[in-house]
Design a protein around this motif. Structure first.
Motif, PDB file in Angstrom:
ATOM      1  N   GLY A 245      -5.746 -30.814   8.089  1.00 15.13           N
ATOM      2  CA  GLY A 245      -5.983 -31.378   6.772  1.00 15.13           C
ATOM      3  C   GLY A 245      -6.291 -32.861   6.890  1.00 15.13           C
ATOM      4  O   GLY A 245      -6.112 -33.464   7.947  1.00 15.13           O
ATOM      5  N   MET A 246      -6.753 -33.442   5.802  1.00 17.01           N
ATOM      6  CA  MET A 246      -7.026 -34.880   5.791  1.00 17.01           C
ATOM      7  C   MET A 246      -6.681 -35.449   4.425  1.00 17.01           C
ATOM      8  O   MET A 246      -6.940 -34.813   3.397  1.00 17.01           O
ATOM      9  CB  MET A 246      -8.490 -35.168   6.116  1.00 17.01           C
ATOM     10  CG  MET A 246      -8.797 -36.657   6.231  1.00 17.01           C
ATOM     11  SD  MET A 246     -10.460 -36.995   6.880  1.00 17.01           S
ATOM     12  CE  MET A 246     -10.421 -38.791   6.939  1.00 17.01           C
ATOM     13  N   TYR A 247      -6.056 -36.622   4.432  1.00 15.59           N
ATOM     14  CA  TYR A 247      -5.796 -37.335   3.195  1.00 15.59           C
ATOM     15  C   TYR A 247      -6.148 -38.799   3.404  1.00 15.59           C
ATOM     16  O   TYR A 247      -6.211 -39.297   4.534  1.00 15.59           O
ATOM     17  CB  TYR A 247      -4.338 -37.171   2.746  1.00 15.59           C
ATOM     18  CG  TYR A 247      -3.293 -37.816   3.633  1.00 15.59           C
ATOM     19  CD1 TYR A 247      -2.699 -39.026   3.280  1.00 15.59           C
ATOM     20  CD2 TYR A 247      -2.863 -37.212   4.813  1.00 15.59           C
ATOM     21  CE1 TYR A 247      -1.720 -39.610   4.076  1.00 15.59           C
ATOM     22  CE2 TYR A 247      -1.896 -37.781   5.606  1.00 15.59           C
ATOM     23  CZ  TYR A 247      -1.318 -38.985   5.243  1.00 15.59           C
ATOM     24  OH  TYR A 247      -0.352 -39.560   6.035  1.00 15.59           O
ATOM     25  N   GLY A 248      -6.425 -39.481   2.308  1.00 20.21           N
ATOM     26  CA  GLY A 248      -6.794 -40.888   2.415  1.00 20.21           C
ATOM     27  C   GLY A 248      -6.616 -41.579   1.086  1.00 20.21           C
ATOM     28  O   GLY A 248      -6.579 -40.945   0.025  1.00 20.21           O
ATOM     29  N   HIS A 249      -6.504 -42.900   1.167  1.00 16.49           N
ATOM     30  CA  HIS A 249      -6.309 -43.716  -0.027  1.00 16.49           C
ATOM     31  C   HIS A 249      -7.557 -44.534  -0.306  1.00 16.49           C
ATOM     32  O   HIS A 249      -8.143 -45.127   0.609  1.00 16.49           O
ATOM     33  CB  HIS A 249      -5.120 -44.658   0.168  1.00 16.49           C
ATOM     34  CG  HIS A 249      -4.948 -45.655  -0.938  1.00 16.49           C
ATOM     35  ND1 HIS A 249      -5.073 -47.016  -0.749  1.00 16.49           N
ATOM     36  CD2 HIS A 249      -4.694 -45.482  -2.262  1.00 16.49           C
ATOM     37  CE1 HIS A 249      -4.890 -47.628  -1.899  1.00 16.49           C
ATOM     38  NE2 HIS A 249      -4.658 -46.717  -2.830  1.00 16.49           N
ATOM     39  N   SER A 250      -7.987 -44.574  -1.566  1.00 20.31           N
ATOM     40  CA  SER A 250      -9.117 -45.389  -2.000  1.00 20.31           C
ATOM     41  C   SER A 250     -10.364 -44.974  -1.216  1.00 20.31           C
ATOM     42  O   SER A 250     -10.768 -43.814  -1.282  1.00 20.31           O
ATOM     43  CB  SER A 250      -8.773 -46.872  -1.831  1.00 20.31           C
ATOM     44  OG  SER A 250      -9.643 -47.686  -2.572  1.00 20.31           O
ATOM     45  N   ALA A 269      -7.972 -31.144   1.786  1.00 19.67           N
ATOM     46  CA  ALA A 269      -8.014 -32.604   1.734  1.00 19.67           C
ATOM     47  C   ALA A 269      -7.378 -33.112   0.451  1.00 19.67           C
ATOM     48  O   ALA A 269      -7.408 -32.442  -0.590  1.00 19.67           O
ATOM     49  CB  ALA A 269      -9.450 -33.115   1.836  1.00 19.67           C
ATOM     50  N   VAL A 270      -6.816 -34.328   0.547  1.00 18.96           N
ATOM     51  CA  VAL A 270      -6.248 -35.024  -0.605  1.00 18.96           C
ATOM     52  C   VAL A 270      -6.950 -36.373  -0.743  1.00 18.96           C
ATOM     53  O   VAL A 270      -6.955 -37.181   0.199  1.00 18.96           O
ATOM     54  CB  VAL A 270      -4.734 -35.243  -0.452  1.00 18.96           C
ATOM     55  CG1 VAL A 270      -4.190 -36.054  -1.631  1.00 18.96           C
ATOM     56  CG2 VAL A 270      -4.004 -33.910  -0.334  1.00 18.96           C
ATOM     57  N   ASN A 271      -7.533 -36.597  -1.899  1.00 18.15           N
ATOM     58  CA  ASN A 271      -8.177 -37.865  -2.225  1.00 18.15           C
ATOM     59  C   ASN A 271      -7.236 -38.657  -3.128  1.00 18.15           C
ATOM     60  O   ASN A 271      -7.070 -38.328  -4.305  1.00 18.15           O
ATOM     61  CB  ASN A 271      -9.515 -37.598  -2.922  1.00 18.15           C
ATOM     62  CG  ASN A 271     -10.174 -38.867  -3.445  1.00 18.15           C
ATOM     63  OD1 ASN A 271      -9.659 -39.963  -3.312  1.00 18.15           O
ATOM     64  ND2 ASN A 271     -11.343 -38.701  -4.071  1.00 18.15           N
ATOM     65  N   LEU A 272      -6.616 -39.704  -2.570  1.00 20.18           N
ATOM     66  CA  LEU A 272      -5.723 -40.562  -3.335  1.00 20.18           C
ATOM     67  C   LEU A 272      -6.540 -41.710  -3.933  1.00 20.18           C
ATOM     68  O   LEU A 272      -6.685 -42.776  -3.347  1.00 20.18           O
ATOM     69  CB  LEU A 272      -4.594 -41.088  -2.436  1.00 20.18           C
ATOM     70  CG  LEU A 272      -3.708 -40.012  -1.794  1.00 20.18           C
ATOM     71  CD1 LEU A 272      -2.761 -40.631  -0.771  1.00 20.18           C
ATOM     72  CD2 LEU A 272      -2.927 -39.244  -2.860  1.00 20.18           C
ATOM     73  N   GLU A 273      -7.115 -41.448  -5.076  1.00 23.57           N
ATOM     74  CA  GLU A 273      -7.819 -42.426  -5.907  1.00 23.57           C
ATOM     75  C   GLU A 273      -9.009 -43.084  -5.206  1.00 23.57           C
ATOM     76  O   GLU A 273      -9.179 -44.295  -5.193  1.00 23.57           O
ATOM     77  CB  GLU A 273      -6.831 -43.497  -6.407  1.00 23.57           C
ATOM     78  CG  GLU A 273      -7.208 -44.064  -7.755  1.00 23.57           C
ATOM     79  CD  GLU A 273      -6.030 -44.646  -8.503  1.00 23.57           C
ATOM     80  OE1 GLU A 273      -5.819 -44.246  -9.669  1.00 23.57           O
ATOM     81  OE2 GLU A 273      -5.308 -45.500  -7.939  1.00 23.57           O
ATOM     82  N   PRO A 300      -9.502 -26.116  -0.339  1.00 19.78           N
ATOM     83  CA  PRO A 300      -8.729 -26.862  -1.339  1.00 19.78           C
ATOM     84  C   PRO A 300      -8.901 -28.382  -1.264  1.00 19.78           C
ATOM     85  O   PRO A 300      -8.870 -28.979  -0.189  1.00 19.78           O
ATOM     86  CB  PRO A 300      -7.286 -26.458  -1.040  1.00 19.78           C
ATOM     87  CG  PRO A 300      -7.397 -25.148  -0.336  1.00 19.78           C
ATOM     88  CD  PRO A 300      -8.649 -25.246   0.485  1.00 19.78           C
ATOM     89  N   LEU A 301      -9.051 -28.992  -2.438  1.00 17.54           N
ATOM     90  CA  LEU A 301      -9.195 -30.432  -2.583  1.00 17.54           C
ATOM     91  C   LEU A 301      -8.337 -30.901  -3.749  1.00 17.54           C
ATOM     92  O   LEU A 301      -8.465 -30.387  -4.862  1.00 17.54           O
ATOM     93  CB  LEU A 301     -10.656 -30.805  -2.831  1.00 17.54           C
ATOM     94  CG  LEU A 301     -10.950 -32.267  -3.199  1.00 17.54           C
ATOM     95  CD1 LEU A 301     -10.570 -33.210  -2.062  1.00 17.54           C
ATOM     96  CD2 LEU A 301     -12.417 -32.445  -3.575  1.00 17.54           C
ATOM     97  N   LEU A 302      -7.471 -31.877  -3.486  1.00 18.41           N
ATOM     98  CA  LEU A 302      -6.650 -32.481  -4.528  1.00 18.41           C
ATOM     99  C   LEU A 302      -7.167 -33.881  -4.829  1.00 18.41           C
ATOM    100  O   LEU A 302      -7.321 -34.703  -3.915  1.00 18.41           O
ATOM    101  CB  LEU A 302      -5.186 -32.555  -4.073  1.00 18.41           C
ATOM    102  CG  LEU A 302      -4.235 -33.393  -4.945  1.00 18.41           C
ATOM    103  CD1 LEU A 302      -4.151 -32.830  -6.366  1.00 18.41           C
ATOM    104  CD2 LEU A 302      -2.843 -33.460  -4.302  1.00 18.41           C
ATOM    105  N   PHE A 386       1.158 -29.837  -1.070  1.00 14.87           N
ATOM    106  CA  PHE A 386      -0.240 -29.409  -1.103  1.00 14.87           C
ATOM    107  C   PHE A 386      -0.661 -28.859   0.255  1.00 14.87           C
ATOM    108  O   PHE A 386      -1.251 -27.771   0.357  1.00 14.87           O
ATOM    109  CB  PHE A 386      -1.137 -30.573  -1.512  1.00 14.87           C
ATOM    110  CG  PHE A 386      -2.609 -30.260  -1.455  1.00 14.87           C
ATOM    111  CD1 PHE A 386      -3.225 -29.595  -2.495  1.00 14.87           C
ATOM    112  CD2 PHE A 386      -3.370 -30.623  -0.353  1.00 14.87           C
ATOM    113  CE1 PHE A 386      -4.587 -29.283  -2.443  1.00 14.87           C
ATOM    114  CE2 PHE A 386      -4.722 -30.321  -0.289  1.00 14.87           C
ATOM    115  CZ  PHE A 386      -5.334 -29.649  -1.344  1.00 14.87           C
ATOM    116  N   PHE A 387      -0.353 -29.600   1.320  1.00 17.30           N
ATOM    117  CA  PHE A 387      -0.758 -29.133   2.648  1.00 17.30           C
ATOM    118  C   PHE A 387       0.094 -27.949   3.108  1.00 17.30           C
ATOM    119  O   PHE A 387      -0.413 -27.062   3.814  1.00 17.30           O
ATOM    120  CB  PHE A 387      -0.689 -30.279   3.652  1.00 17.30           C
ATOM    121  CG  PHE A 387      -1.817 -31.273   3.501  1.00 17.30           C
ATOM    122  CD1 PHE A 387      -3.134 -30.865   3.602  1.00 17.30           C
ATOM    123  CD2 PHE A 387      -1.556 -32.610   3.241  1.00 17.30           C
ATOM    124  CE1 PHE A 387      -4.181 -31.767   3.462  1.00 17.30           C
ATOM    125  CE2 PHE A 387      -2.590 -33.526   3.098  1.00 17.30           C
ATOM    126  CZ  PHE A 387      -3.902 -33.096   3.206  1.00 17.30           C
TER     127      PHE A 387
END
Length: 393
Positions: A245-250, A269-273, A300-302, A386-387
């Motif tokens: 999985g991958m997540y990141g900020h901005s 993946a999670v997109n933090l704003e 899945p994408l959050l 989520f993950f």
């Protein structure tokens, strides 16, 4: 974030509770991870022999990553600092004044190098294959500002790889003390320059591919470190390349969402704003949606934002993403909060305010009025759950 960029360059080119340090400077604390596993950490220097990068001494792209992982044994392995002395000195004189002016009053009053993590350098990894998560920080921010969440996820059974983006990150330190910093952008602001924004996202996506390629080497028993430094015991065999999985900020959130679209190795993946559109070529126009919005996703994408940073630009592109792939995309909002609550500032800013080192208005500008007793577990639980749901096979 980007609106502070011009001020940064105009000056650069011209020239829980915290504790008091023995020398009189304040030392912020990171909240402890809550999972059942102790945490190990190691840094890797990764290089791509063919991807060009004029800023590198070899002429090819190189990145630094930190790998946080469930540890089998931590006895005798030192606790890692959040930042090295060199990185902390840059952070104190640059990040806290220009990239994050809310922290300007902390200058010379905080010992950023004394903040310790809860991860043990070089500890052997816990046996067994664990799902892997990549983390990309926001524009200008170092990967170290995502330490608290990375440690929490590692304590819960994930291997977390945090990465910097040399030439755009405020400062990146390589083995031997060599550094690269944000001045390589030469004043080109990705927040206002459409070409710079596109180049930033393209470079971040290439960095993501570079890291994924090297994790495959690591998972199959190789040592991808450019200096071939010794790896922690069992590190490679602790990675499960079938669950990534991958997540990141901005800007890192933008990267995570687009990487999900471009690379089939990423399962969720999670997109933090992060924005999901390019900057318009001319004022008064709306920006072109990123390919992830145009084409949609089948994994899945959050999309997770705050009420304090929400704008028409976010709503337009995020709503388009939801409309394009409603079965795979979900959206959440954290109330009473703003942009940097998703980073370690969510825990640190209230400590600095309580110590009299930033005002209430500065704290609200950086993370919102939300308290860490609410924000820290909310962000941790939201990303973890989520993950946990979406990386099962």
């Amino acid at each position: 974030m980007f609106r502070r960029f011009a001020l940064l360059f105009s000056v650069l080119f011209l020239a829980s509770t915290g504790v008091a340090h023995a020398a009189g400077r304040f030392v912020p604390r990171l909240p402890a991870p809550t999972g059942p596993h102790a945490v190990g950490v190691t840094d890797l220097h990764l290089a791509d022999p063919v991807l060009p990068d004029p800023g590198s001494p070899t002429g090819t792209r190189e990145v630094m990553v930190s790998v946080f992982y469930p540890a089998a044994d931590i006895h005798g392995y030192p606790v890692a600092p959040q930042m090295t002395r060199q990185a902390a000195a840059w952070f104190a004189t640059t990040d806290t004044v220009f990239l994050h002016p809310e922290l300007s009053s902390t200058k010379d009053k905080v010992d950023w190098a004394a903040t310790l993590t809860h991860a043990h350098t070089g500890a052997p990894a816990r046996p067994g294959r664990h799902p892997v998560l990549l983390y990309s920080p926001g524009f200008g921010d170092p990967r170290t500002l995502g330490t608290g969440l990375a440690e929490e996820l590692a304590s819960r059974g994930f291997v977390v790889v945090t990465l910097d983006h040399p030439g755009e990150t405020s400062i990146v330190e390589f083995p031997g003390g060599r550094t690269r910093d944000i001045r390589e952008l030469n004043g080109r602001d990705p927040g206002t320059d459409p070409t710079a924004f596109r180049a930033m996202i393209a470079t971040r996506l290439a960095d993501t591919r570079l890291v994924l390629d090297n994790l495959e080497i690591l998972a199959t028993g190789g040592n991808p470190d450019a200096e071939h430094r010794a790896l922690p015991e069992n590190l490679g065999s602790s990675l499960d390349p079938r669950r990534i999985g991958m997540y990141g900020h901005s800007a890192g959130g933008t990267t995570a969402a687009e990487a999900l679209h471009e690379d089939r190795r990423i399962d969720a993946a999670v997109n933090l704003e992060g924005f999901l559109d390019y900057l318009p070529d001319r004022p008064g126009r709306t920006g072109e949606p990123l390919p992830v919005v145009r084409d949609g996703v089948d994994r899945p994408l959050l999309l997770w934002g705050t009420d304090g940073y929400r704008t028409e630009r976010y709503d337009r592109a995020w709503s388009a993403m939801l409309a394009r792939s409603p079965e795979w995309t979900c959206r959440r909002q954290l109330g009473n909060a703003t942009h940097w609550v998703f980073t370690d500032f969510g825990a640190m800013a209230p400590q600095l305010e309580a110590a009299g080192l930033m005002t209430g208005a500065q704290r609200k500008s950086l993370i919102g009025a939300i308290g860490p007793a609410v924000s820290v577990p909310a962000v941790r639980d939201g990303v973890r759950s989520f993950f946990a749901r979406n990386l099962r096979r």
